[in-house]
Design a protein around this motif. Structure first.
Motif, PDB file in Angstrom:
ATOM      1  N   ALA A  94     -32.816  37.533  46.303  1.00  0.00           N
ATOM      2  CA  ALA A  94     -32.659  38.233  47.289  1.00  0.00           C
ATOM      3  C   ALA A  94     -32.829  38.105  49.556  1.00  0.00           C
ATOM      4  O   ALA A  94     -33.254  38.860  49.422  1.00  0.00           O
ATOM      5  CB  ALA A  94     -33.046  39.278  47.311  1.00  0.00           C
ATOM      6  N   PRO A  95     -32.368  37.283  49.743  1.00  0.00           N
ATOM      7  CA  PRO A  95     -32.225  36.804  51.629  1.00  0.00           C
ATOM      8  C   PRO A  95     -32.316  38.703  52.250  1.00  0.00           C
ATOM      9  O   PRO A  95     -31.412  39.053  51.917  1.00  0.00           O
ATOM     10  CB  PRO A  95     -31.470  35.769  51.622  1.00  0.00           C
ATOM     11  N   ALA A  96     -32.690  38.746  53.494  1.00  0.00           N
ATOM     12  CA  ALA A  96     -32.291  39.156  54.222  1.00  0.00           C
ATOM     13  C   ALA A  96     -31.255  39.733  54.431  1.00  0.00           C
ATOM     14  O   ALA A  96     -30.004  38.647  55.255  1.00  0.00           O
ATOM     15  CB  ALA A  96     -33.534  39.508  55.658  1.00  0.00           C
ATOM     16  N   SER A  97     -30.584  40.866  54.641  1.00  0.00           N
ATOM     17  CA  SER A  97     -29.111  41.031  55.231  1.00  0.00           C
ATOM     18  C   SER A  97     -29.112  42.154  56.032  1.00  0.00           C
ATOM     19  O   SER A  97     -29.733  42.941  56.207  1.00  0.00           O
ATOM     20  CB  SER A  97     -28.099  40.833  54.353  1.00  0.00           C
ATOM     21  N   ALA A  98     -28.577  42.023  57.278  1.00  0.00           N
ATOM     22  CA  ALA A  98     -28.667  42.635  58.429  1.00  0.00           C
ATOM     23  C   ALA A  98     -28.146  44.841  58.004  1.00  0.00           C
ATOM     24  O   ALA A  98     -27.068  44.109  57.475  1.00  0.00           O
ATOM     25  CB  ALA A  98     -27.492  42.635  59.670  1.00  0.00           C
ATOM     26  N   GLY A  99     -29.517  45.356  58.059  1.00  0.00           N
ATOM     27  CA  GLY A  99     -28.902  46.981  57.919  1.00  0.00           C
ATOM     28  C   GLY A  99     -28.928  47.268  56.800  1.00  0.00           C
ATOM     29  O   GLY A  99     -28.740  47.657  55.430  1.00  0.00           O
ATOM     30  N   ASP A 100     -29.683  46.348  55.592  1.00  0.00           N
ATOM     31  CA  ASP A 100     -29.660  46.405  54.367  1.00  0.00           C
ATOM     32  C   ASP A 100     -31.237  46.851  53.888  1.00  0.00           C
ATOM     33  O   ASP A 100     -32.198  45.484  54.620  1.00  0.00           O
ATOM     34  CB  ASP A 100     -29.244  44.761  53.149  1.00  0.00           C
ATOM     35  N   VAL A 101     -31.025  47.862  52.992  1.00  0.00           N
ATOM     36  CA  VAL A 101     -32.489  48.370  52.844  1.00  0.00           C
ATOM     37  C   VAL A 101     -33.104  47.346  51.495  1.00  0.00           C
ATOM     38  O   VAL A 101     -32.068  46.754  50.320  1.00  0.00           O
ATOM     39  CB  VAL A 101     -32.654  49.310  52.735  1.00  0.00           C
ATOM     40  N   GLY A 102     -34.726  46.779  50.518  1.00  0.00           N
ATOM     41  CA  GLY A 102     -35.424  46.486  49.979  1.00  0.00           C
ATOM     42  C   GLY A 102     -34.789  44.692  49.938  1.00  0.00           C
ATOM     43  O   GLY A 102     -34.812  44.155  48.643  1.00  0.00           O
ATOM     44  N   VAL A 103     -34.520  44.352  50.377  1.00  0.00           N
ATOM     45  CA  VAL A 103     -34.331  42.703  50.497  1.00  0.00           C
ATOM     46  C   VAL A 103     -34.789  41.776  51.012  1.00  0.00           C
ATOM     47  O   VAL A 103     -34.933  42.291  52.959  1.00  0.00           O
ATOM     48  CB  VAL A 103     -32.539  42.704  50.323  1.00  0.00           C
TER      49      VAL A 103
END
Length: 761
Positions: free
Chosen positions: A695-704
């Motif tokens: 679950a790679p980081a994604s701009a503005g997403d929480v918990g990744v």
């Protein structure tokens, strides 16, 4: 040193502190929020503007809101949708389904991370096992919707049939593998009060929950025939829940629920200003009164927002009918003799937004104004003598013989012809013998037009109220109540003649037909769906007194006569029913768990009950589960192969990490009935190791991103226990409302499925 699940459970039972085992993300698959399946449009009650960027209503059925998962033998899963949009009031057009899903989990070894929807099972009741009204009551397929049940849990019995735990009852719902209901919904017995059940406020077997079910059924039927206007619910005013309920136990219907579902609520018959104001504060859509003068006075003096200006009457003195409907009952029953043209004139003089009248049929099938099937000698003088039953008289004989000017309602009632100048002129032009000659429905409709003309450009143009009266008469609504007995065989003829008269007068768009006899109203739907319909309700009329036989006037719609919160308490919290339900294999039993504590239970204590699948009955066994500190609800409950329970507990947070609470709590084996189930190991769903960056980081997403994965959703409701210490967990994305993941851009949550390793291999 590696510790087995048995050691963990034993330590919990002994009170020793047990550290939460590390949970590792093994795989993840995402079903996008905007996933739809074939079916009718859905989400009408969500409004017309986008919600979190998602256009509503939807053109078809969204594939969303999974509240339970079952593993199939072929590697696919059954996913149960809940009631749709979170409330009974907004989900009548959401079909209850179980979808077959194939998860292509993204793992360290590969995988797309997508979800394929392979098929669906639609829950339906073609064999009419469900005894209370459902939305599609009048269809053959009787597809179940989110206004009928709120299914939150699901199990497959050894015989292959499906069992669902519902929140509205709470009920157990049993269907074949293809979704066909097999038996009536099963209520939850109250073990502490034999003969009673544990019921939620939405339970249709209490009168409090019955009105919305009834209105959903007749509304759906009308829409299938082209009706555009929603039907109106019209109970006696004493049946509306008040801020100061009386002692008779009849304050039943919370109007907020009916109005939220799109049904206007117009109450009858109210003649005191104080009560009118109380009902206005409650938010009724309309009030029917014998005293239009007092009703207008109440509207003019009502200032609910405290700004010093009437909420309901504009600067020109006209009632803001988009805010409230003021109806003159039988015209102005307490000012002039009822259901006469002078009574209608008095109501129009008081600027009523609707004229209400009763009609009966003559021998030659002409609708004529009148309440009584046999003319009351106190009300109507007979200048010739003979039969007084309207159905035995032709319209010619009726109008030749009777003058209905009797004063029977008190000192305010008058029949002085000089008080009714418009009627005097109209009667002369129409050839009526007297202003109090019983008029036909067609003549009544003609009189309303004549009234407007009289004050617009006729003899009344110079009256100081002329402009207001003319403007109001041009827009006044018309409500026609059919009067017949439950045994009358001519409901269809009645509906046909009344509808035809209204259509012929060009009054369709502002006219309603109302009745205690729902047979008539269904006939109106068939013949003139453009007409509005008003469903009247009262004890002793179409609702029998307690213990009486069902009335034919309900057109086959069931009603729980006399069952109210006073006789059958509503102890289960709203959205507090069977959110989770485990299956025990031996002896075979369902173990539904209530999501929240019932009324009167200790804080944080939820109950597990036992339903014996072999005997088809609830047992008297019950267990207590204590919520963890920080949790407010249980959202799933499953047993592993060793009989140990796993529950998902949550708080109400969304898009938060920190002190938020979303955990899977493992419990020891169920002990003796009545015991409190002890908590063991905990899996923190907000702190999951993600060493493979699934679950790679994604701009503005929480918990990744950052090697730590979280499920920051308000509702995480699906749990499947798998071999080798693994579990599959899924969220209910509550489309289009929840935004737990995509906090940056505000997109609605997707449906996520995550595979976790939660114990040593």
């Amino acid at each position: 040193m590696r510790r087995s699940a048995l050691v963990l459970a034993f330590a919990a039972a002994c009170g020793s502190p047990v550290a939460a085992p590390p949970a590792t993300l093994l795989g993840r698959a995402v079903l996008p929020a905007g996933t739809f399946a074939a079916g009718p449009a859905s989400g009408e009650r969500l409004g017309s503007g986008p919600i979190h960027g998602q256009a509503v209503p939807f053109a078809s059925q969204p594939v969303q809101g999974f509240s339970a998962l079952l593993a199939n033998d072929d590697g696919t899963y059954l996913g149960l949708v809940d009631n749709g949009y979170g409330k009974i009031e907004n989900s009548a057009d959401f079909h209850l389904r179980v979808y077959t899903l194939r998860l292509d989990l993204r793992t360290a070894a590969g995988g797309s991370g997508g979800v394929e929807v392979l098929g669906q099972i639609e829950l339906r009741d073609p064999d009419r096992k469900i005894g209370f009204p459902i939305v599609q009551q009048f269809s053959d397929a009787r597809v179940l919707t989110g206004a009928d049940f709120d299914p939150e849990s699901m199990q497959r019995a050894p015989d292959g049939t499906l069992w669902f735990g519902d929140e509205f009852g709470p009920f157990l719902l049993h269907t074949a593998a293809d979704g066909v209901v097999l038996e009536p919904p099963i209520g939850l017995p109250d073990l502490d009060r034999p003969g009673l059940e544990l019921r939620a406020p939405q339970n249709p077997n209490n009168e409090e929950g019955a009105a919305l079910r009834l209105m959903n059924a007749v509304a759906w039927r009308g829409r299938q025939r082209g009706a555009i206007r929603p039907p109106v619910f019209s109970p006696h005013h004493a049946m509306v829940k008040d801020e100061a309920p009386g002692e008779d136990g009849r304050e039943l219907f919370a109007i907020d629920s009916l109005r939220a579902a799109g049904f206007p609520v117009v109450v009858w018959t109210v003649n005191e200003v104080a009560r009118m104001h109380a009902l206005m504060r409650l938010g009724v859509d309309g009030i029917i009164s014998d005293r239009p003068d007092l009703l207008y006075q109440a509207a003019r003096s009502f200032d609910g927002d405290g700004d010093g200006v009437s909420d309901f009457v504009d600067a020109d003195g006209l009632v803001r009918r988009e805010r409230i409907d003021l109806q003159g009952h039988r015209g102005a029953r307490d000012l002039r003799p009822e259901n006469t043209l002078p009574a209608m004139e008095a109501a129009l003089d008081q600027l009523m937004t609707t004229l209400e009248t009763d009609v009966v049929l003559t021998a030659d099938d002409v609708p004529v104004l009148g309440h009584d099937l046999e003319l009351d000698a106190r009300k109507c003088r007979d200048v010739e003598g003979g039969a007084r039953r309207v159905r035995a008289l032709t319209i010619a004989a009726l109008q030749r013989r009777f003058v209905c000017d009797g004063l029977v309602r008190g000192a305010e009632q008058a029949n002085d012809r000089t008080l009714s100048p418009v009627v005097v002129a109209f009667a002369s032009a129409e050839g009526l013998a007297d202003p109090y000659t019983p008029p036909t429905l067609a003549q009544w409709l003609g009189f309303v037009a004549a009234y407007g003309d009289y004050y617009a450009a006729g003899p009344g143009a110079g009256h100081p109220e002329a402009a207001r009266r003319a403007a109001n008469a041009r827009r006044v609504r018309l409500s026609v109540e059919t009067k017949l007995t439950p045994d009358d065989p001519f409901a269809a003829v009645f509906a046909e003649r009344v509808s035809a008269a209204i259509v012929a007068a060009g009054a369709t768009e502002r006219a309603w037909v109302q009745s205690f006899d729902y047979r008539t109203l269904l006939q109106v739907q068939d013949r003139a769906p453009a007409l509005g319909t008003v469903f009247l309700l009262a004890d002793g009329t179409n609702l029998p007194v307690l213990g009486g036989a069902p009335s034919r006037w309900l057109a086959g719609l069931g009603w729980p006569h006399g069952v109210t919160a006073r006789t059958q308490p509503l102890a289960v919290a709203t959205s507090g029913g069977f959110e989770g339900m485990a299956l025990r294999s031996s002896p075979p039993a369902l173990l539904p768990i209530l999501e929240k504590p019932i009324v009167g239970a200790p804080a944080g204590e939820v109950w597990i009950h036992e339903y014996d699948l072999s005997q088809r009955t609830y047992t008297e066994r019950r267990w207590r589960h204590r919520l963890e500190a920080g949790a407010v609800a249980v959202t799933d409950f499953q047993l592993d192969a060793d009989g140990r329970g796993f529950v998902i507990e949550r708080d109400d947070s969304e898009g938060e990490l920190g002190d938020a609470f979303k955990k899977v709590v493992r419990t020891i084996t169920l002990a003796a009935p009545g015991a409190t189930v002890e908590a063991g190991a905990r899996v923190d769903l907000l702190r999951i190791a993600d060493p493979h960056s699934l679950a790679p980081a994604s701009a503005g997403d929480v918990g990744v991103g950052g090697g730590v994965f979280a499920m920051p959703f308000v509702t995480i409701e699906s749990l499947v226990l798998l071999p080798q210490g693994r579990m599959l967990v899924g969220n209910d994305n509550n489309l289009p409302f929840s935004v737990g993941r995509h906090r940056g851009d505000g997109r609605p949550d997707d449906q996520e499925f995550v595979l976790l390793q939660v114990s040593p291999r």
